[in-house]
Design a protein around this motif. Structure first.
Motif, short mmCIF file in Angstrom:
data_model
loop_
_atom_site.label_atom_id
_atom_site.label_comp_id
_atom_site.label_asym_id
_atom_site.label_seq_id
_atom_site.Cartn_x
_atom_site.Cartn_y
_atom_site.Cartn_z
N TYR A 23 0.60 -1.44 -0.31
CA TYR A 23 0.07 -0.27 -0.56
C TYR A 23 1.07 1.03 -0.38
CZ TYR A 23 0.63 -0.60 5.04
OH TYR A 23 1.23 -0.66 6.44
N ASP A 24 0.55 1.94 -0.57
CA ASP A 24 1.08 3.43 -0.18
C ASP A 24 0.14 4.18 0.60
OD1 ASP A 24 0.88 6.61 -0.93
OD2 ASP A 24 1.16 6.26 -2.72
N GLY A 25 0.97 4.32 1.31
CA GLY A 25 0.58 5.87 2.61
C GLY A 25 -0.18 6.57 2.48
N SER A 26 0.19 6.98 1.82
CA SER A 26 -0.13 9.05 1.97
C SER A 26 -1.50 9.04 2.09
CB SER A 26 0.12 9.46 0.60
OG SER A 26 1.02 8.69 0.11
N GLY A 27 -2.45 8.89 2.30
CA GLY A 27 -3.90 8.87 2.52
C GLY A 27 -4.64 8.35 3.55
N TYR A 28 -3.47 7.61 4.14
CA TYR A 28 -4.53 6.85 5.35
C TYR A 28 -3.27 7.40 6.91
CZ TYR A 28 -6.28 3.66 2.04
OH TYR A 28 -6.53 4.01 0.75
N CYS A 29 -4.27 6.69 7.86
CA CYS A 29 -4.19 8.07 8.59
C CYS A 29 -2.76 6.35 9.70
CB CYS A 29 -4.92 7.43 10.13
SG CYS A 29 -5.92 6.57 10.23
N GLY A 30 -2.37 5.87 9.36
CA GLY A 30 -1.52 4.92 9.59
C GLY A 30 -2.00 3.52 9.13
N TRP A 31 -1.69 2.33 9.75
CA TRP A 31 -2.19 1.06 9.60
C TRP A 31 -3.43 0.93 9.83
CZ3 TRP A 31 -2.96 -4.06 6.49
CH2 TRP A 31 -3.93 -4.51 7.02
N GLY A 67 1.37 8.23 6.58
CA GLY A 67 2.31 8.24 5.15
C GLY A 67 3.47 7.39 4.93
N VAL A 68 2.83 6.51 5.79
CA VAL A 68 4.47 5.36 5.50
C VAL A 68 3.72 3.97 4.88
CG1 VAL A 68 5.78 3.34 6.79
CG2 VAL A 68 5.38 5.66 7.94
N HIS A 69 4.62 3.67 4.23
CA HIS A 69 3.94 2.85 2.70
C HIS A 69 4.57 1.44 3.12
CE1 HIS A 69 3.43 6.95 0.63
NE2 HIS A 69 5.43 6.55 0.75
N ALA A 70 4.01 -0.05 2.30
CA ALA A 70 4.24 -1.11 2.51
C ALA A 70 4.71 -2.18 1.62
CB ALA A 70 3.59 -1.43 3.99
N THR A 71 5.81 -2.66 1.18
CA THR A 71 4.77 -3.36 0.31
C THR A 71 4.90 -5.10 0.72
OG1 THR A 71 7.81 -3.00 0.27
CG2 THR A 71 6.63 -1.94 -1.50
N ARG A 72 5.70 -5.37 2.25
CA ARG A 72 5.56 -6.71 1.78
C ARG A 72 4.40 -6.46 3.67
NH1 ARG A 72 6.74 -11.74 0.87
NH2 ARG A 72 7.89 -13.22 3.01
N GLN A 73 3.18 -6.56 3.88
CA GLN A 73 2.71 -6.45 5.10
C GLN A 73 2.03 -7.88 4.90
OE1 GLN A 73 1.72 -5.64 8.98
NE2 GLN A 73 1.10 -3.95 8.10
N ARG A 98 -6.97 1.97 -5.66
CA ARG A 98 -6.25 1.81 -6.09
C ARG A 98 -4.26 2.07 -5.43
NH1 ARG A 98 -5.99 5.15 -11.53
NH2 ARG A 98 -4.76 3.33 -11.92
N ASP A 99 -4.70 2.47 -4.10
CA ASP A 99 -3.23 2.55 -3.57
C ASP A 99 -3.07 1.35 -2.74
OD1 ASP A 99 -5.76 3.63 -1.47
OD2 ASP A 99 -4.99 5.57 -1.22
N ILE A 100 -4.34 0.40 -2.80
CA ILE A 100 -3.96 -1.14 -1.72
C ILE A 100 -4.22 -2.66 -2.27
CG2 ILE A 100 -4.76 -1.84 0.80
CD1 ILE A 100 -5.67 0.37 1.41
N ALA A 101 -3.31 -3.18 -2.78
CA ALA A 101 -3.53 -4.19 -3.64
C ALA A 101 -3.00 -5.41 -2.61
CB ALA A 101 -2.56 -4.53 -4.54
N VAL A 102 -3.77 -6.27 -2.93
CA VAL A 102 -3.29 -7.88 -1.93
C VAL A 102 -2.13 -8.19 -3.63
CG1 VAL A 102 -3.80 -10.46 -2.00
CG2 VAL A 102 -5.56 -8.52 -1.09
N ARG A 103 -1.11 -8.83 -2.61
CA ARG A 103 -0.71 -9.45 -3.77
C ARG A 103 -0.29 -10.90 -3.91
NH1 ARG A 103 4.68 -6.06 -4.72
NH2 ARG A 103 5.30 -7.79 -5.35
N TRP A 104 -0.89 -11.58 -2.62
CA TRP A 104 -0.64 -12.98 -2.58
C TRP A 104 -1.57 -13.57 -1.37
CZ3 TRP A 104 1.37 -14.17 2.30
CH2 TRP A 104 2.09 -13.83 2.56
N VAL A 105 -1.95 -14.69 -1.55
CA VAL A 105 -2.79 -15.54 -0.71
C VAL A 105 -2.24 -17.06 -0.24
CG1 VAL A 105 -4.97 -15.83 -1.92
CG2 VAL A 105 -4.46 -16.04 0.54
N THR A 106 -1.98 -17.21 0.76
CA THR A 106 -1.70 -18.63 0.89
C THR A 106 -2.67 -19.72 2.10
OG1 THR A 106 0.47 -20.91 0.56
CG2 THR A 106 0.29 -18.15 2.08
N GLU A 107 -2.41 -20.55 2.25
CA GLU A 107 -3.34 -21.72 3.74
C GLU A 107 -1.96 -21.77 4.42
OE1 GLU A 107 -5.08 -25.29 1.87
OE2 GLU A 107 -6.56 -24.12 2.05
#
Length: 306
Positions: A23-31, A67-73, A98-107
């Motif tokens: 996610y791009d954290g620019s528009g959020y108060c955080g996680w 405002g902090v971003h994440a590529t592997r939360q 558009r500023d948040i995306a799921v990359r993968w899911v696993t059991e």
């Protein structure tokens, strides 16, 4: 894991699921969910609820600030209904901004927990060091127009490696019960106009990395010497320390777990640094009590108490 992985659309996935989220954290108060401002957690829970047609509560590997971003939360949740891998990924993404995306899911097994089973967290802080202000990168780097000596910053940062009291680098409102943290490594490298602070530890205090970067920039400008970070840490007083670097340059790039969980590996972000070619989980973890404890290996009582 390759960059392009087939998503199963036939086999239902049930039980406990782990997801990788960017996610791009620019528009959020955080996680973390807050009533008075938009959060990444709230957006993701809302999207998952639409896929499952019922509310879903998620748990994350760590909280990021406003405002902090994440590529592997890494998150986990208990799926209330069966859905295919493709449905969980594509269906959730279809309902996300558009500023948040799921990359993968696993059991994963029921004893997996994204927060309490994490062995380490890794961040990268990206400084764009050039005379002119950034345009295309303006939302995910911090601009510094003064020349920075990355080698001096790296030397000064080595005083922080290991287990220390980081009181001088914690925010005034930090709610952690202890200022002690274990930094596995911290490196500062220049890549053309980019100066990257790469840091990994067991966990981090509120604003800790941004406060460290603020002090490192002072060293990089030549205003203080190699001992500056060591001197600040010895003070154990945030009021006597340096400025806090902006949130926009900070990226949560990896949350590390024991290999037996089988979480997917992927290129380490942000994509701005893809040319470095490093993938998640490549750095060896230190031999320390917390890592061994979370891996489920027996420890002496004295070690478990540390």
């Amino acid at each position: 894991m390759t960059l392009f992985q087939h998503l199963d659309e036939r086999t239902p996935m049930t039980g406990r699921l782990a997801m990788g989220v960017e996610y791009d954290g620019s528009g959020y108060c955080g996680w973390q969910f807050l009533k008075h401002a938009p959060s990444v957690q709230a957006s993701l829970e809302e999207a998952l609820a639409k896929v499952a047609s019922t509310p879903i509560r998620i748990h994350a590997s760590g909280r990021t600030d406003s405002g902090v971003h994440a590529t592997r939360q890494i998150i986990h949740f208990d799926a209330p209904v069966p859905r295919s891998q493709k449905a969980w990924v594509f269906g959730t993404n279809a309902n996300l901004p558009r500023d948040i995306a799921v990359r993968w899911v696993t059991e994963v097994s029921d004893d997996f927990h994204s927060r309490f089973k994490a062995l380490a967290r890794r961040y990268r802080y990206v400084l764009l060091n050039q005379p002119s202000r950034p345009v295309l990168e303006r939302a995910n780097v911090t601009w510094c127009r003064d020349p920075l000596d990355a080698d001096a910053m790296h030397r000064a940062a080595q005083a922080l490696v290991g287990e220390h009291d980081f009181s001088s680098f914690r925010a005034a409102g930090c709610q952690s019960k202890t200022p002690w943290r274990h930094l596995h490594f911290i490196e500062v490298h220049r890549h053309g106009p980019l100066v990257v602070v790469d840091v990994q530890g067991n966990a981090f205090l509120h604003h800790m990395i941004r406060n460290i970067v603020g002090a490192l920039v002072t060293v990089g400008r030549g205003e203080r010497g190699d001992d500056y970070l060591s001197e600040l840490m010895a003070l154990k007083n945030r009021r006597l320390a340096d400025v806090t670097a902006p949130a926009c340059g900070l990226h949560f790039v990896d949350s590390l777990y024991d290999e037996h969980w089988g979480l997917p590996r992927e290129p380490l972000g942000p994509n701005l640094l893809a040319f470095l070619g490093e993938w998640t989980g490549e750095r060896a973890l230190p031999d320390c009590p917390m890592v061994e404890f979370r891996r489920g290996r027996p420890l002496a009582a004295s070690q478990e108490a540390t």
